[in-house]
Structures are given as structure tokens and as C-alpha cells.
Scaffold this motif. Structure first.
Motif, PDB file in Angstrom:
ATOM      1  N   ALA A   1      -7.884  -0.291   7.200  1.00 38.59           N
ATOM      2  CA  ALA A   1      -7.016   1.092   6.300  1.00 38.59           C
ATOM      3  C   ALA A   1      -7.795   2.174   6.445  1.00 38.59           C
ATOM      4  O   ALA A   1      -7.228   3.202   6.747  1.00 38.59           O
TER       5      ALA A   1
ATOM      6  N   PRO B   1       0.776  -1.416   0.117  1.00 35.87           N
ATOM      7  CA  PRO B   1      -0.019  -0.015   0.164  1.00 35.87           C
ATOM      8  C   PRO B   1       0.890   1.159   0.028  1.00 35.87           C
ATOM      9  O   PRO B   1       1.959   1.312   0.544  1.00 35.87           O
TER      10      PRO B   1
ATOM     11  N   ASP C   1      -5.297  -0.145  -0.502  1.00 31.32           N
ATOM     12  CA  ASP C   1      -5.561  -1.116   0.409  1.00 31.32           C
ATOM     13  C   ASP C   1      -7.190  -0.558   0.807  1.00 31.32           C
ATOM     14  O   ASP C   1      -7.316   0.446   1.379  1.00 31.32           O
TER      15      ASP C   1
END
Length: 306
Positions: free
Chosen positions: A166, A128, A161
Motif C-alpha cells: 500500500a 481499503p 491497509d
């Protein structure tokens, strides 16, 4: 005498010298055009290298979170903000021509530039991607209700993500940043755009109708929402469902009531995601700073999910 001289040097470097001069004095390698506003460094500052165009602030949360600072120019290409990515309308841009006849504009928003930066420079990244930004934006609209046409935006992006973990991470980071400023009593409102989309699909509203309603709701103009729906001959029962969104804000208890308005998969999925998000925020210990607002919409079409 030597001890007095040493003490005077400590006072100078820790109080009177600028943070950047202090950092260079203790061995931090700093590039050009940097803004350093902290005196907190590791025990081995000579191992730290800071590149060009970097900002390090006091009580920083974004920069110490692993986010790379992205420097974007004031005059991005006009096409970055075209209709196909659903951002600022062309009529609200400050536009001008460069020496080659290309149309440029003053930056109205950071997110499209961040997306373009990620797609161009970090396309091969597997993990990410975390980016942060700070700078001025410009909007040439007459509907700002007395607000400035030039504003400063600061934000962070977590790309790659789409998990609820997240979302929780970014919201917790935001809350931590606000706490670092000294704020003690505040609320961060969290919405879910899929809830509104699910309601519109469940009521079989046209895309043009959805767009108009979204603009009104984003401005909290529910009187205009009702008038527009009536002018479109929408059944009264459906109007009541749309108008109910105005009151869908508050705590977890509100989410239970919101889920009863529609059984559409998007609606139920949005409610479930917000409930899962709340559990993540509880794990961070920041749930008391968060409330939910299902009427919090944006005119920017690229927003999805939380």
C-alpha cells in the motif's frame, strides 16, 4: 457546405468551448459546483455521471486512481484538532466563535478531517478506503520563515491497509502525478518514523525529550539538537547516535549503515520495511525517483511508519 459546418462545430467544441461545456455537449451528466478540466472521455460518455462538488483535472492521477474526492468545510470544529490526536498546537490555529458560542477554527491540516470522515461515513467498509482532497489550509504561526499562513494542499489517503504494498502504491501514484505535470528530474524523499522512535527508546530518552528533539530535527536544526542534549546531560556517546541521523539520507546503501546504529527492534523493523518498500517501487519502475531520509520527521504526532 455541410462538411465545413461540421468541421467548424468540431473546432468550436474541441478548442473554444470550455471543458465542462464540451463534456455536457457529448452527454456527460455533471452536477453543480464542479471543475472540469479535461476533454478525455470514454467512448460512451452518456454513461458517466458526476456528482456535485467534483474536480476533474488534466493528466489526473489521483481521481483516476479510484480515490473519492472528499469536500471538507473551511471551519471544522476545534476539537478535531485537539491535543489528543497530536496535530496542530492550539496556539497556531485561527480560532473564532459561531453564533451559538462554539469554538471553530480555520482548517490547519486535512488528515484529521479525513480520518474523521472515514470513521463517520465509511466505518462499515471492508475494503481499503481511498480518499483524495484539495483545498486551502491555515496556520497562525510566526515561525514559517517567510511562508504564507494560507497554503493550498493536495493529497490522497489510503486507509485500511498497512502493508508495504500500500505504501508503494501511494508513492508510485505520487511520482506518476509529478510526471504528469511535465517534471522530469525530481526526488521523492521517504522516511520511517519508527527508526527515530527506536533510537530514542534504545537511548532511554524521556517522551518530553523525544518531542523536543523531534521538533528540532523536523526543522533540520541539528545545532539546537546538540545544545539541547548537552543541556539535558545526555552522555556524549548517545549524543553522537542522535546527531548521526543528520547524515542518514541517500540510496539503499545508506540503509545498511543506518541499521548499524542500533539493534532495537523498531530500528531494525523500520530498515527492513524500507528495503521491502524499495522492492515494491522497483516493481513499479519508479525507484530512480526515490531516496531515503531517516531524518525526515514531522511535528505532527499522528504519523506512524512510512
Amino acid at each position: 457546405m455541410r462538411r465545413i459546418l461540421h468541421l467548424m462545430q468540431l473546432v468550436y467544441w474541441n478548442i473554444f468551448a470550455s471543458p465542462e461545456k464540451y463534456a455536457r455537449h457529448i452527454g456527460v451528466n455533471i452536477g453543480s459546483n464542479c471543475l472540469i478540466d479535461t476533454r478525455n472521455w470514454s467512448s460512451e460518455p452518456y454513461l458517466i455521471t458526476i456528482g456535485n462538488n467534483v474536480q476533474v483535472t488534466r493528466g489526473v492521477s489521483i481521481h483516476t486512481h479510484g480515490g473519492a474526492n472528499a469536500i471538507r468545510r473551511h471551519h471544522p470544529d476545534f476539537d478535531v484538532f485537539g491535543k489528543e490526536i497530536g496535530t496542530t498546537p492550539a496556539k497556531d490555529l485561527f480560532k473564532f466563535f459561531d453564533s451559538d458560542g462554539n469554538i471553530l477554527c480555520l482548517r490547519p491540516d486535512f488528515t484529521p478531517s479525513m480520518a474523521r470522515c472515514a470513521a463517520k461515513y465509511f466505518v462499515d467498509e471492508d475494503l481499503p478506503l481511498r480518499l483524495s482532497y484539495v483545498g486551502n489550509t491555515f496556520s497562525n504561526t510566526s515561525l514559517l520563515q517567510g511562508k504564507l499562513k494560507e497554503t493550498t494542499q493536495m493529497g490522497a489517503e489510503l486507509m485500511g491497509d498497512d502493508s508495504v504494498e500500500a505504501d508503494g502504491e501511494m508513492i508510485a501514484m505520487l511520482i506518476d502525478a509529478l510526471l504528469q505535470t511535465g517534471l522530469k528530474q525530481f526526488q521523492v524523499s521517504v522516511g520511517e518514523i519508527d527508526y527515530f522512535k527506536g533510537i530514542c527508546e534504545d537511548l532511554s530518552l524521556k517522551s518530553e525529550q523525544e518531542s523536543v528533539i523531534r521538533d528540532y530535527i523536523s526543522n533540520k536544526n541539528f545545532f539546537a539538537v546538540k545544545e539541547y542534549l548537552q543541556s539535558e546531560n545526555i552522555p556524549e556517546e548517545q549524543i553522537k547516535v542522535i546527531m548521526a541521523i543528520e547524515d542518514l539520507f541517500g540510496s539503499m546503501d545508506m540503509l545498511e549503515e543506518a541499521g548499524k546504529l542500533s539493534s532495537h527492534p523498531l530500528v531494525q523493523g523500520a530498515i527492513e520495511r524500507l528495503k521491502n518498500l524499495y522492492e515494491v517501487l522497483c516493481a513499479y519502475g519508479v525507484e530512480k525517483y526515490v531516496s531515503f531520509d531517516l531524518g525526515m520527521l514531522s511535528s505532527y504526532q499522528y504519523y506512524t511508519g512510512i
